[in-house]
Every structure is written in structure tokens, then in C-alpha cells.
Scaffold this motif. Sequence first.
Motif, PDB file in Angstrom:
ATOM      1  N   SER A  59      25.959  10.022  51.952  1.00 46.88           N
ATOM      2  CA  SER A  59      25.414   8.981  51.065  1.00 46.88           C
ATOM      3  C   SER A  59      25.213   7.669  51.816  1.00 46.88           C
ATOM      4  N   VAL A  60      26.135   7.340  52.761  1.00 48.80           N
ATOM      5  CA  VAL A  60      25.954   6.126  53.559  1.00 48.80           C
ATOM      6  C   VAL A  60      24.729   6.274  54.448  1.00 48.80           C
ATOM      7  N   ARG A  61      24.560   7.450  55.048  1.00 46.66           N
ATOM      8  CA  ARG A  61      23.384   7.666  55.886  1.00 46.66           C
ATOM      9  C   ARG A  61      22.107   7.565  55.059  1.00 46.66           C
ATOM     10  N   ARG A  62      22.147   8.077  53.815  1.00 44.99           N
ATOM     11  CA  ARG A  62      20.977   7.976  52.942  1.00 44.99           C
ATOM     12  C   ARG A  62      20.651   6.517  52.633  1.00 44.99           C
ATOM     13  N   ALA A  63      21.691   5.707  52.430  1.00 46.00           N
ATOM     14  CA  ALA A  63      21.459   4.280  52.166  1.00 46.00           C
ATOM     15  C   ALA A  63      20.867   3.588  53.381  1.00 46.00           C
TER      16      ALA A  63
END
Length: 821
Positions: free
Chosen positions: A566-570
Motif C-alpha cells: 500500500s505504501v508503494r502504491r501511494a
Amino acid sequence: MTTSLADHLRALPDESLAALLQLRPDLVVPVPADVSALATRAESRVSVARALDGLDQFTLQILDAARLTRDPADATTSTEAVLATATAGPHPPAPTAVRRAVDKLRALFLLYGPEHALRVAASVDEVSSYPAGLGRPAAELDPRTAALCADPAKLRRTLLSAPPSARAILDRLAAGPPVGSVPPGALRAPALGAEDDLPPDLTNGGAPTGSPVRWLVDAGLLVPVSAGTVELPREVGLLLRRDSGPLGPLRTSPPPVAAAPREAKVVDSAGAGQAMEVVRHTEALLEALAAEPAPVLRSGGVGVRDLRRLARVVGQDESTTALLFEVAYAGGLVGELDLPGATTTRHGADQQVLPTGGYEVWRAVSLAHRWEQLGRAWLTMSRQAGLVGQRDERDRPISVLSAEAERAGAPAARRAVLGVLADLEPATAPTPEEVLELLDWRAPRRSRGRETAHREVLAEAAQLGVTGLGALTSYGRLLLADVTEADERAADPLGLHADVESGDPSSTVRALDALLPAPVDHFLVQADLSVVVPGPPDPALAAELDVVAEHESAGGASVHRVTTASVRRALDAGYTAEDLHALFRRRSRTPVPQGLTYMVDDVARKHGGLRVGSAGGYVRSDDEALLAEVLADRRLESLAFRRLAPTVLVTPYQVGRMLTALRDAGYAPVPEDASGAAVLSRPKTRRAPARVPVTTRSLDPLATPKLSTPRLLGVVEQIRRGEAAARAARRAPAVVRGGAVRTAAGPMPAHSHSDALAVLQQAVRDKALVWVGYVDAHGATASRLLRPVSIGAGYLRAEDDRTEMLHTFALHRITAAVREE
């Protein structure tokens, strides 16, 4: 004495005619040419059926009383005769209730004429064949039976001698309808000793053997009307009803509801909780469609396999998921998208179903706004979601969004059921059986045979949160009123009602907002990196959580979790590490765990370590060891990487495929443009073309306009003018009406054109009235009484004596002119 409806209507004042058009608005479309056309339309089968459909059970029974008491000589009855028949039973209604019903029927002109000589409108007998469920008089059926019925004492003796099985058949037919079916051969005499082997007689309830029906026919109590049908004469039916009255049991008011009202706050709270769940499940359904669109079947609709997949994602059964799917489609949140290069066919082959652009707008508004859009769509959509999963007439399963689930009467059924609940005391929760009884009394012609559909409406209203604990919620009541008002505005044929949108929330939204928990703009971050939202998130917070966290559970307090993915997606969507730290500090009401800070920094440090461009595609990095790892990774062998330089790898495949493969392998590449700058953007989401929600269309496809009194008086004036024109045309001279006369030598002009011009020129000088015959643009011959004003340039200008308006006529179209005597 008035003998026809047209004569009766001509004698009425304009206000009475306007009242008729207001009660029966279908008579206005199109506006009748004259009073005769209005009377013909008012007595047509379709118009009479629509008028009867809106009557309650008691009023229909009073109409049946008028039909039963008609004098065979002149087909008239009287109010007193109707009153005597209606009060002949053991529990007679109040005379005032009977007179009110008669007045209602007279206002609709289903009965017309003076009280001592009432007539029943034509076509009533065609629409309803058997008044009060009684058969035709014996004189119309069979002479032998008529002779039996003419002797009351003999008829009673014959009836008393009937065997028990035969009497059961008579009682069943006396309750209505008076016609029953018999199997082939049941009316023939059986072979000796074969009576026990005969099949059942009446399919209308059945009898154990064929002998009872045959006995009744031989006795003259039943009359065969066809090879397999028998009818109970009216006189026999009335005799059998001597204990209950000729009309059967009469109820002047709706049946009572046994349930006591609940506490309104409890009902609203239960409904509001279900409304929150409906919005959440609908959003989950649409997100699942966005992630994996459902293909459209070549026969139309979405297949069973996709419905089951979506049901598992939403966590509901297939019937509930189908309901949410249909409601979202009706609300314009779901649509079809043609696949690139596909050939579009009638049923949308090579199409996919996925959210529309309206879904993004829907997600950005408040929870109450979102529910209201779904509620309006359900209340107005012409689809019956309960049919999904059943079989059609060709034994094929009915699928979601297929044409087989279309039902034009579905909106009216929902309004009827909710109308019953709305008319009860607030927070009253009747049982389904009580609702069906109320519907059967309020509009028996509309409700009978639709019990299954009405039960489905009650179930769907509970699933959608329109009702709570079986009672109509306060905001559901407001929604019904708002939709009904909007439908009345949509029925305005000339668009004269201003549709003013103030931009303020509707009364439904305000009422539901007061019941729902207030949206929250914060969350609580736990040590295990879970994020708890203590209430419904506002749209801005929900959008941020969709990017930075994974959704785990929903309810009054939803739970999300921050992960490396999810952090990488952000970061891929354009956030920086500092942006994420600031977001968590601003939104979290608890201290941000150190583990979350480390995770964000660690992912951000790796993010962009690889740079992807186009060669086909290339990968570059300052970290030579990282490139060596990529080159040696077996999971990436399909990309056929090769090293161009210590810090550059290239592949013959496009950038999009390379990015996907690297991310699936656990790397964090970032695309860059021709200048070497990183290109960070949120992934594009495919959306179907925008659709117009069903709430902007007319609720009832058969709805007729409801006009104001001044406009109705204008329609009446137009009808009066047409009547005057028709009357004037009838008294016009024959030479003007026909335009030609016939002689022995054949047809010849009645007047020469020069004679007609001479008459018109003299009338201009004398200002006299002239009958003018002319041929219109369609080739039809017409005649009008005019006062000529001027003649010139090939045209006659004249004043219509009836309308006092100036008209222009081409002289070459005038066939004759005769001075008014």
C-alpha cells in the motif's frame, strides 16, 4: 330524457367537464375533437379499465349493485335500487357510505344520468364480465333453466335435493367466478358401473367424480356454455347467497392492522443501520467490478458465474447481490463499455460491465446522499430484481441486467406497497399478509395475481433500509413523497412547471443525516500498523485510505492496514515519503508507531531505485548490484533483459509490461520521461460511459399528465369549440359541405369559381356571413362560417364567426360560397 353519455356531457357546465378530465386524465391525451369524441373515449374499454383499476373493493361492489339492478327494458337503475341491494346482507353498510360510493362513480362517469335513471358506462360489462361474481341471467343461457328459475318454489326444492358433492360445487361457483371447467367427457352419461372411474370435474376446485356436474346439468342448475365449461345462472347464485347478501361481504373501510405501532426512533435506527450497510455493500460491488469487469453475455445481461463471484466479494447471497447490481445500474453507477476493436451487436456482445464516471461523483458525496440515490433508483426502476435466477418462458435462467427482468409495472407496485405502509400510523409494522389484504381492498383489480411481486417489494425495502423492523422509516416516507412529487413534475407534457434545483439537500437526505453517525476525518493507528476509523469516513479521508492502506473489515468502525504494497502504491500515485508522514500525523489521533515511520522510509528509499524508459524498454540504476540481481532473476526471464552498460538493461518489450513484471517480482521501479524525470501518477481507472439515472425519467411509462384547473378549463374550451364547429358543419348547406353535385352527365362543380368570388366580394361590401367550402392541405373538404374582410393577392382574409379570429384562405382552394340566410 338524456339517453347517451355524449348528450349528458354536452349539458354539463365547464367546471364539471374539467373535474372529469382531472379525475380521468387519460381522456386528455390527445385532446378530443369535440364532446362526441370525449364521450366515445370515456366509454372505451381501455379508459374504463384504467378508471376501474383505481377503485377500492367497496366502490366496485356498489358498481356491481348498479349493474345487477338495471331494468332490462331501458338498462337504467336508480340510487335507491342500488342502496336496497347493497344493504340486503346480514351486515349492511351505512347508507351514507353507499351514497358516497355512488357519487364517486358518477364523478368518474362510470355511472351517469339522474339518480332515478342511472346508466352504467359502456364497456364496463366488457371489462368485468360477471358483476359481483354472478353469472348471466338464466334467460340468456337456457330456456329450460329459465323456466326453472321462474318458479322460485321449484328452484328451492331442486336445490335442496342436490347431493352433497353437487352442493359443494354450487357453493364454490356461487362465491365467484360462476364459470368452471370440466374434463372432456364429464358431461356424457357413463357406462353402467363406471362412475367411480370418472376423472375430476371442475378444475375450479375439483370434485371427486363426474356424476355431480352431470346431475346439476340434468337438473338445470348448471348450464353448459361450451364443450368443457359450465356456468351457474344468476338466479341460482343469488339464491345460494341468501345468507351473505347478493354482493357478498361488504367492507366500507380497509381491513384493520393488528400490530401496535413501535417506537419511531427504534424503527429509524434499524433502517439507518441497514442503509449504511447497503451503501457499503454497493461500494464493494462496484470496486469488484472496477478490478475485474464482468463480460456481457451475447443474450444480454451478466452471467451466473460472475454474479456468484461478486456475491463472494460483497459477502452477500446472490439474490441480494443481484438487487444491488440492478439498483446501481438503474442509478447510473454501472454501465457497459465496448472492448477495443470489438463489434457491437444488439445485446452488447464484446462488452464489459463496470462502474461509470458517475461512480466517482457518488463516492464523493455524503453517506445519506449516496443512499438517497440508490433509494430513488430502486423506487423508480422498471426492473424486477426478484426474477433474477428464475426461468423464463423458454426455460432459460433470467440473469442480472437481462431484458427478461424488465417489468413496466414494477414502479407502480413499489409505490402501492409503500403507500399502504405510509397511510398507516407511523412506525406500524404490519405482517406481509396484512399488507396484501390492504392492497386487495384498496385496488383489487391491480393487486390480485401480483402477490409474489408485492412480497418481493417488502423484502427489498427491508434489505435496502427503506423499512426498519417491518415499518416504513421516516426518511423512507419522505423519499416516497419526493419521488411522487418529482414524477408529477415529469408528467407535465408542456414543461410549464419550473424544475428549480436549489442545491440544498433534500428532506430525505436531511432526515437520514440526522440518524447516521457523523462522518469522521481521523483514524487511530495501532502498533500492528492497523488503522481504525471510528465511524463512517468523510469522502476525503476515504479517498486517502484507498491509496495508503488495505481495507480489512467494515462496520460501524472500519479497519484498514498499512502494508509495504500500500505504501508503494501511494508512492506510485505521486505521494512522497514526507507527504505520507504528514498525512499520518494529521489524520491519526494516536501517536504514529515508529514501525510505520520506518516502513515508509524504507519503501521510499527503494522506490525509484530502478528507472524504466522505452527502447522497447530499458531499466537503469546507479546501483549496479541491483541491476545484476534483476538480470539474474529467473522470474524475469520472459522479459529477455540484456545489459547495455553497467547501469542500463534493455528489453524488446513495452514499458507497461516491464513495469508490471518488475512489480510482480517485488521490485519498485519508477517510469521516467525522455528527460530522465520520474513520472509519478495514479493508475488510470477504466470507466463505462455515463448513463442517465432512471430517477430523471418519468416514473410510470403509462402515466398521464395532471393538469391544473385553469389548463383543464382551457382544454374544455377547446372541446367546446370543436363541438361548435362540428355542429356548424352539420348545418352548412349541402353545396358547401359536398363541394360538388352529381348530374346525369356525371359530377360537376356546384358553383363556378367566379360565382364563389362574386359571393365573397359582395359579402366583403355587406359585412355579411358566408358559408365557405374549401379543400385543405391534406385534400380533405371542409366548411366554415366566415365574415370576409378583404380579398387580394390570391387570398381571402376572413373572421371565423365562432372563434372571432382572422384566418387566411387561398382562393384557388375555395370550392363554393353561399350567403348565410
